[in-house]
Design an enzyme around this catalytic site. Structure first.
Site, PDB file in Angstrom:
ATOM      1  N   HIS A 140       0.117  13.827  -4.039  1.00 52.37           N
ATOM      2  CA  HIS A 140       0.652  13.926  -5.401  1.00 52.37           C
ATOM      3  C   HIS A 140       1.323  15.261  -5.703  1.00 52.37           C
ATOM      4  O   HIS A 140       2.062  15.360  -6.690  1.00 52.37           O
ATOM      5  CB  HIS A 140      -0.468  13.711  -6.424  1.00 52.37           C
ATOM      6  N   ASP A 175      -3.492   4.439   0.183  1.00 51.21           N
ATOM      7  CA  ASP A 175      -4.323   4.950  -0.895  1.00 51.21           C
ATOM      8  C   ASP A 175      -4.204   3.997  -2.090  1.00 51.21           C
ATOM      9  O   ASP A 175      -3.184   3.326  -2.242  1.00 51.21           O
ATOM     10  CB  ASP A 175      -3.794   6.352  -1.261  1.00 51.21           C
TER      11      ASP A 175
END
Length: 415
Positions: A140, A175
């Site tokens: 991220h 993920d």
């Protein structure tokens, strides 16, 4: 089977000691548990094991802004008040926030980033066919901003290493959260294809990754997003994973693959919502491996630390083509795996909100997007830069010195 020279593994026994905070869901301690299971099962005997070094500022600024990296280098819990403006600007340190300031933050970033950077170098030099860095996968982080427990984007840094020498890299993310930082970094290039399978909707972090998000400019259709709903099980997941990944490899013909194996897509995760088992998660890893392309495997999310250790231990065995006993041998974290003391657990009794009609619709649209790419993009020929280090010399490094080869006998929201 003896030790494989084709699979390398980055293990640092210190990294499990870093601590985001008492109530924070991200626990680096899960890495100490994973490494300890590796030793208990003896898998390290079949790997080339390296202790991670500290990545340099120059390496980190290959993607991140120098101001941001300088801030991470200087900030600590004692001087945070001196950096009030930067804290807000770089999305770090808010009370109760996702990206806290903690002791050793910068060294922690350097450690997990170096495993991915050096893993890419091992593949580039042909010293390994597969490189594993479970400490990495923090997908991220942005160029000048922390996000979702991620401060430095080791994946982007590794891909940039590949692009110095190889024309095309595919990034695959399993993920439960969308791999937004990696996608954003390569959104307008056709040299990197990003493929993310993730939960989408209901204001789920990070809120990106719609099926219509497909890249821009030269990178149009090179961002592939597969939005999924709560409760997806092994069979449903693989039914969409397999055809999409097959089409990606057939069309894009990557020189290397980076696979992010966040375990928050497993059943029982604190922040997830999917219902995958360790075997179902690992089936995706094994399928990507079957293409025979140089492969960097990294970690990512995972907020049930017992599930994380189980999964990454099993996936290491899959990457080695070695079966391991379901019964967990005695180890330093034995009581964590009570009461069953086994690697594999059944799925939960959850409704699968991904009905066949929805999955067919998503699969058809994703494959339609990929079909817009008629062939793998070419890259203009340019001078190849020299390798940054002599690999043969590195092989002789002391295993007790950071960056050296070997392993010590004792292991002393959103990613």
């Amino acid at each position: 089977m003896g030790k494989s020279s084709k699979v390398c593994y980055f293990m640092d026994t210190d990294i499990g000691g870093y601590y985001y905070g008492q109530h924070h869901p991200m626990k680096p301690h899960r890495l100490a548990m994973t490494h300890n299971l590796m030793l208990a099962y003896g898998l390290h005997q079949h790997l080339d094991v390296y202790r991670a070094r500290l990545a340099t500022t120059e390496e980190l600024t290959a993607f991140h802004s120098s101001e941001y990296i300088d801030f991470l280098r200087k900030i600590n819990p004692d001087n945070a008040q001196e950096f009030a403006k930067q804290l807000q600007r770089f999305n770090v340190g808010r009370t109760g926030g996702d990206n806290p300031i903690f002791d050793g933050l910068y060294d922690y970033c350097c450690l997990y980033a170096s495993g991915s950077i050096d893993g890419a170098k091992k593949l580039l030099t042909g010293k390994a066919q597969i490189a594993i860095n479970w400490a990495g996968g923090l997908h991220h982080a942005k160029k000048s901003e922390a996000s979702g427990f991620c401060y430095v984007n080791d994946i982007v840094l590794a891909i940039l290493e590949f692009l110095k020498y190889w024309p095309r890299v595919v990034y695959i993310d399993i993920d439960v959260h969308h791999g937004d930082g990696v996608e954003e970094a390569f959104y307008v290039t056709d040299r990197v294809m990003t493929v993310s399978f993730h939960k989408y909707g209901d204001n789920f972090f990070p809120g990106t990754g719609d099926i219509w998000d497909k890249g821009s400019g030269a990178g149009e259709y090179y961002a592939v997003n597969v939005p999924l709903k709560d409760g997806i099980d092994d069979e449903s997941y693989f039914q969409i994973f397999k055809p999409v990944v097959e089409k990606v490899f057939e069309t894009f013909q990557p020189s290397a693959v980076v696979l992010q194996c966040g375990t928050d897509s497993l059943a029982r995760d604190r922040l997830g919502g999917f219902n995958l088992t360790v075997k179902g998660h690992a089936r995706c890893v094994d399928f990507v491996k079957s293409f025979g392309v140089p492969m960097l495997v990294v970690g990512g999310g995972g907020y049930n630390i017992r599930s994380v250790a189980r999964c990454w231990l099993h996936e290491t065995s899959v990457l080695l083509d070695r079966e391991v006993d379901d019964r967990i041998p005695y180890n330093d974290y034995w009581e964590y795996f009570a009461p069953e003391y086994r690697i594999h657990q059944p799925p939960l009794d959850l409704p699968n909100k991904n009905n066949p009609e929805y999955l067919d619709k998503v699969r058809s649209k994703v494959l339609e997007n990929i079909r817009h790419l008629t062939c793998a993009p070419s890259v203009q020929m340019q001078e190849i830069p020299p390798m940054m280090y002599d690999v043969d010399e590195e092989e002789e490094m002391d295993p007790d010195v950071r960056g050296g080869k070997g392993v010590e006998s004792n292991d002393s929201h959103w990613v």
